[in-house]
Write an enzyme that holds these catalytic residues in place. Structure first.
Site, PDB file in Angstrom:
ATOM      1  N   THR A 181      63.893 -34.500  26.666  1.00  0.00           N
ATOM      2  CA  THR A 181      63.876 -34.094  27.826  1.00  0.00           C
ATOM      3  C   THR A 181      65.049 -34.427  28.716  1.00  0.00           C
ATOM      4  O   THR A 181      65.735 -35.295  28.605  1.00  0.00           O
ATOM      5  CB  THR A 181      62.576 -34.728  28.624  1.00  0.00           C
TER       6      THR A 181
ATOM      7  N   SER B 109      62.803 -38.663  21.368  1.00  0.00           N
ATOM      8  CA  SER B 109      61.575 -38.241  22.334  1.00  0.00           C
ATOM      9  C   SER B 109      60.851 -36.856  22.055  1.00  0.00           C
ATOM     10  O   SER B 109      60.319 -36.795  21.067  1.00  0.00           O
ATOM     11  CB  SER B 109      62.370 -38.230  23.837  1.00  0.00           C
ATOM     12  N   LEU B 110      60.877 -35.976  23.099  1.00  0.00           N
ATOM     13  CA  LEU B 110      60.619 -34.530  22.816  1.00  0.00           C
ATOM     14  C   LEU B 110      61.229 -34.080  21.674  1.00  0.00           C
ATOM     15  O   LEU B 110      60.564 -33.397  20.767  1.00  0.00           O
ATOM     16  CB  LEU B 110      60.795 -33.552  23.978  1.00  0.00           C
TER      17      LEU B 110
ATOM     18  N   ASP C 210      58.212 -49.499  25.764  1.00  0.00           N
ATOM     19  CA  ASP C 210      58.288 -48.230  26.186  1.00  0.00           C
ATOM     20  C   ASP C 210      57.461 -47.999  27.388  1.00  0.00           C
ATOM     21  O   ASP C 210      56.123 -47.906  27.251  1.00  0.00           O
ATOM     22  CB  ASP C 210      58.213 -47.206  25.298  1.00  0.00           C
TER      23      ASP C 210
ATOM     24  N   HIS D 297      62.368 -47.142  25.972  1.00  0.00           N
ATOM     25  CA  HIS D 297      62.306 -45.741  25.544  1.00  0.00           C
ATOM     26  C   HIS D 297      63.730 -45.461  24.838  1.00  0.00           C
ATOM     27  O   HIS D 297      63.404 -44.862  23.917  1.00  0.00           O
ATOM     28  CB  HIS D 297      61.755 -44.730  26.618  1.00  0.00           C
TER      29      HIS D 297
END
Length: 258
Positions: A28, A95-96, A212, A239
């Site tokens: 993201t 992540s994404l 996270d 994260h």
């Protein structure tokens, strides 16, 4: 920077280094691949040809502005892989991007030899996830607070304690509530790839983060548990584990890909 047309998108990508290909999928944020992978590019490029796709929502890729889907982003990464040579290749995503990498391995198994989802997730219906992202999105009209909230959730409190005011302000300013970032967030809260996980045939290493505050660590563990034979490594970090624990992060990936 080369580009290819995938549906309504003109997808840019970059390459660096030489050797077997390693595709790095960003997460993201409209800053795209450079924002996520810039600090690690030299490390990976010493032994590999690193391929950096710029997904829809990033500043370097233009599309029609339609809502994003995991399948659509998978198609973009797959097209970049095919444009840079024959498969299969190794793919890592953050992540994404970790979610997209896992879905790619399921939907296009002929393109993926090994897959490394980093801080990814298979479902977004976790209450903590939904509340965190809803609050983040609600700050879009206040860029300063939007950035401050992002920094607070992606780094552990221990790591943030090392920042002085000037450094913290610089980091806060890297995440801005522009159209591309908000499109990514809109997809983040709709993710559900659980049905795809049993289809993954590639060797997998899932990297999670014990502290996270953005994506609950339980979702990292669920992602690993859903992939047959997957290895799981959990870092003592927030994260962005590669910022907080760079040596452990790179060691885990290097050992797996070796």
């Amino acid at each position: 920077m080369p580009a290819i047309t995938v549906g309504a998108a003109k997808v840019h990508y970059d390459t660096a280094g030489s050797g077997p290909r390693l595709v790095l999928v960003h997460g993201t944020g409209s800053g795209g691949a450079e924002m996520v992978w810039g600090g690690m590019l030299d490390h990976f490029a010493t032994t590999r040809t690193v391929v950096l796709p710029e997904l829809s929502g990033s500043l370097k890729t233009v599309d029609d502005g339609a809502p994003l889907t995991v399948e659509g982003l998978v198609a973009q990464v797959a097209a970049v892989i095919e444009a840079t040579g024959d498969g299969p290749v190794d793919v890592a995503g953050f992540s994404l991007g970790g979610t997209v990498a896992a879905a790619l391995a399921a939907l296009r198994p002929e393109l993926v030899a090994r897959v490394v989802p980093i801080a990814g997730w298979a479902r977004s219906d976790h209450p903590a996830f939904q509340q965190t992202f809803a609050l983040w999105r609600s700050l879009a009209d206040d860029p300063r607070r939007f950035g401050e909230f992002a920094t607070t959730t992606v780094f552990s409190s221990t790591f943030l304690g090392r920042f002085d005011d000037a450094s913290l302000a610089t980091v806060n300013a890297t995440m801005v509530p522009d159209e591309g970032t908000l499109r990514h967030i809109d997809l983040d809260v709709r993710v559900d790839i659980r049905a795809l996980l049993p289809k993954i045939q590639a060797s997998a290493l899932v990297i999670g983060n014990a502290h996270d505050a953005c994506v609950p660590v339980g979702l990292h563990r669920e992602l690993a548990a859903g992939i047959a034979g997957a290895q799981y490594r959990e870092l003592d970090s927030g994260h962005i584990g590669f910022a907080e624990q760079p040596e452990a992060f790179l060691d885990a990936i290097d050992r797996f890909l070796a």
